[in-house]
Motif scaffolding. Sequence first.
Motif, PDB file in Angstrom:
ATOM      1  N   UNK A 106       0.814  -1.227   0.000  1.00  0.00           N
ATOM      2  CA  UNK A 106       0.000   0.000   0.000  1.00  0.00           C
ATOM      3  C   UNK A 106       0.845   1.273   0.000  1.00  0.00           C
ATOM      4  N   UNK A 107       1.903   1.294   0.800  1.00  0.00           N
ATOM      5  CA  UNK A 107       2.755   2.485   0.880  1.00  0.00           C
ATOM      6  C   UNK A 107       3.458   2.736  -0.454  1.00  0.00           C
ATOM      7  N   UNK A 108       3.915   1.676  -1.110  1.00  0.00           N
ATOM      8  CA  UNK A 108       4.569   1.829  -2.415  1.00  0.00           C
ATOM      9  C   UNK A 108       3.560   2.292  -3.466  1.00  0.00           C
ATOM     10  N   UNK A 109       2.361   1.729  -3.431  1.00  0.00           N
ATOM     11  CA  UNK A 109       1.310   2.147  -4.359  1.00  0.00           C
ATOM     12  C   UNK A 109       0.978   3.625  -4.159  1.00  0.00           C
ATOM     13  N   UNK A 110       0.821   4.015  -2.903  1.00  0.00           N
ATOM     14  CA  UNK A 110       0.485   5.408  -2.604  1.00  0.00           C
ATOM     15  C   UNK A 110       1.603   6.342  -3.075  1.00  0.00           C
ATOM     16  N   UNK A 111       2.832   5.989  -2.797  1.00  0.00           N
ATOM     17  CA  UNK A 111       3.965   6.817  -3.221  1.00  0.00           C
ATOM     18  C   UNK A 111       3.988   6.965  -4.741  1.00  0.00           C
ATOM     19  N   UNK A 112       3.769   5.872  -5.447  1.00  0.00           N
ATOM     20  CA  UNK A 112       3.800   5.903  -6.912  1.00  0.00           C
ATOM     21  C   UNK A 112       2.661   6.743  -7.483  1.00  0.00           C
ATOM     22  N   UNK A 113       1.445   6.575  -6.969  1.00  0.00           N
ATOM     23  CA  UNK A 113       0.322   7.341  -7.510  1.00  0.00           C
ATOM     24  C   UNK A 113       0.454   8.819  -7.145  1.00  0.00           C
ATOM     25  N   UNK A 114       1.046   9.122  -6.000  1.00  0.00           N
ATOM     26  CA  UNK A 114       1.276  10.524  -5.651  1.00  0.00           C
ATOM     27  C   UNK A 114       2.257  11.166  -6.625  1.00  0.00           C
ATOM     28  N   UNK A 138      -8.734  -0.052  -5.244  1.00  0.00           N
ATOM     29  CA  UNK A 138      -8.918  -0.714  -6.531  1.00  0.00           C
ATOM     30  C   UNK A 138      -7.869  -0.324  -7.574  1.00  0.00           C
ATOM     31  N   UNK A 139      -6.889   0.457  -7.164  1.00  0.00           N
ATOM     32  CA  UNK A 139      -5.862   0.961  -8.075  1.00  0.00           C
ATOM     33  C   UNK A 139      -4.755  -0.067  -8.298  1.00  0.00           C
ATOM     34  N   UNK A 140      -4.315  -0.195  -9.524  1.00  0.00           N
ATOM     35  CA  UNK A 140      -3.175  -1.041  -9.863  1.00  0.00           C
ATOM     36  C   UNK A 140      -2.048  -0.133 -10.348  1.00  0.00           C
ATOM     37  N   UNK A 141      -0.925  -0.187  -9.659  1.00  0.00           N
ATOM     38  CA  UNK A 141       0.251   0.600 -10.038  1.00  0.00           C
ATOM     39  C   UNK A 141       1.361  -0.356 -10.466  1.00  0.00           C
ATOM     40  N   UNK A 142       2.051   0.023 -11.525  1.00  0.00           N
ATOM     41  CA  UNK A 142       3.156  -0.759 -12.057  1.00  0.00           C
ATOM     42  C   UNK A 142       4.434   0.061 -11.943  1.00  0.00           C
ATOM     43  N   UNK A 143       5.500  -0.615 -11.545  1.00  0.00           N
ATOM     44  CA  UNK A 143       6.834  -0.005 -11.492  1.00  0.00           C
ATOM     45  C   UNK A 143       7.707  -0.711 -12.522  1.00  0.00           C
ATOM     46  N   UNK A 144       8.316   0.065 -13.387  1.00  0.00           N
ATOM     47  CA  UNK A 144       9.268  -0.467 -14.361  1.00  0.00           C
ATOM     48  C   UNK A 144      10.651  -0.049 -13.876  1.00  0.00           C
ATOM     49  N   UNK A 145      11.455  -1.020 -13.480  1.00  0.00           N
ATOM     50  CA  UNK A 145      12.816  -0.764 -13.025  1.00  0.00           C
ATOM     51  C   UNK A 145      13.722  -0.807 -14.252  1.00  0.00           C
ATOM     52  N   UNK A 146      14.293   0.328 -14.615  1.00  0.00           N
ATOM     53  CA  UNK A 146      15.089   0.431 -15.841  1.00  0.00           C
ATOM     54  C   UNK A 146      16.444  -0.246 -15.656  1.00  0.00           C
ATOM     55  N   UNK A 147      16.740  -1.191 -16.544  1.00  0.00           N
ATOM     56  CA  UNK A 147      18.029  -1.874 -16.549  1.00  0.00           C
ATOM     57  C   UNK A 147      18.968  -1.294 -17.600  1.00  0.00           C
ATOM     58  N   UNK A 148      18.391  -0.772 -18.672  1.00  0.00           N
ATOM     59  CA  UNK A 148      19.180  -0.207 -19.768  1.00  0.00           C
ATOM     60  C   UNK A 148      18.316   0.795 -20.508  1.00  0.00           C
ATOM     61  N   UNK A 149      18.925   1.878 -20.942  1.00  0.00           N
ATOM     62  CA  UNK A 149      18.193   2.808 -21.797  1.00  0.00           C
ATOM     63  C   UNK A 149      19.151   3.421 -22.793  1.00  0.00           C
TER      64      UNK A 149
END
Length: 162
Positions: A106-114, A138-149
Amino acid sequence: MFREMRREKQNLPEEECINVLQRGTSGVLAVSGDDGYPYAVPLSYVYDDSRIFFHCAKTGHKIDSIVRNEKVSFCVIDKDSVVPEKYTTYFRSVIAFGKARILEDEAQKRSAIEKLTKRYSPEQAQGHLQEIDKSLPQLCMIELDIEHMSGKEAIELVRRRT
């Protein structure tokens, strides 16, 4: 693991890739879709500290694909100016590769949506906090951890800078 860019002169330095990701408001997420077909979907996002965050529905093609294979790519186009008289475009874009995961905490979701709401509604601090409180369960948050760009721009833009 990741290919080197063929046209090295057009390669954007890392700090400019980050600037492109910070300036952008939409990008295209590519996942390994159903039956081996690629699935690419445009979405709004926020970049923060080598991570990209976005929200989505809890069910659907995108989520199914991420659960099946966490490896994804994400592309942002920063500039795309057609120059008809030169038969070309002056472009700048960044592509990020990494692993996507559904945020369950929940804390990670809240931080991301904020982060996301501050990015798109900076003037609406009170309103977005109320909306977050209402929709967080009911919110779904996704985190993409960048390995290369990598980023690339038209040679004409490179010449203008140098």
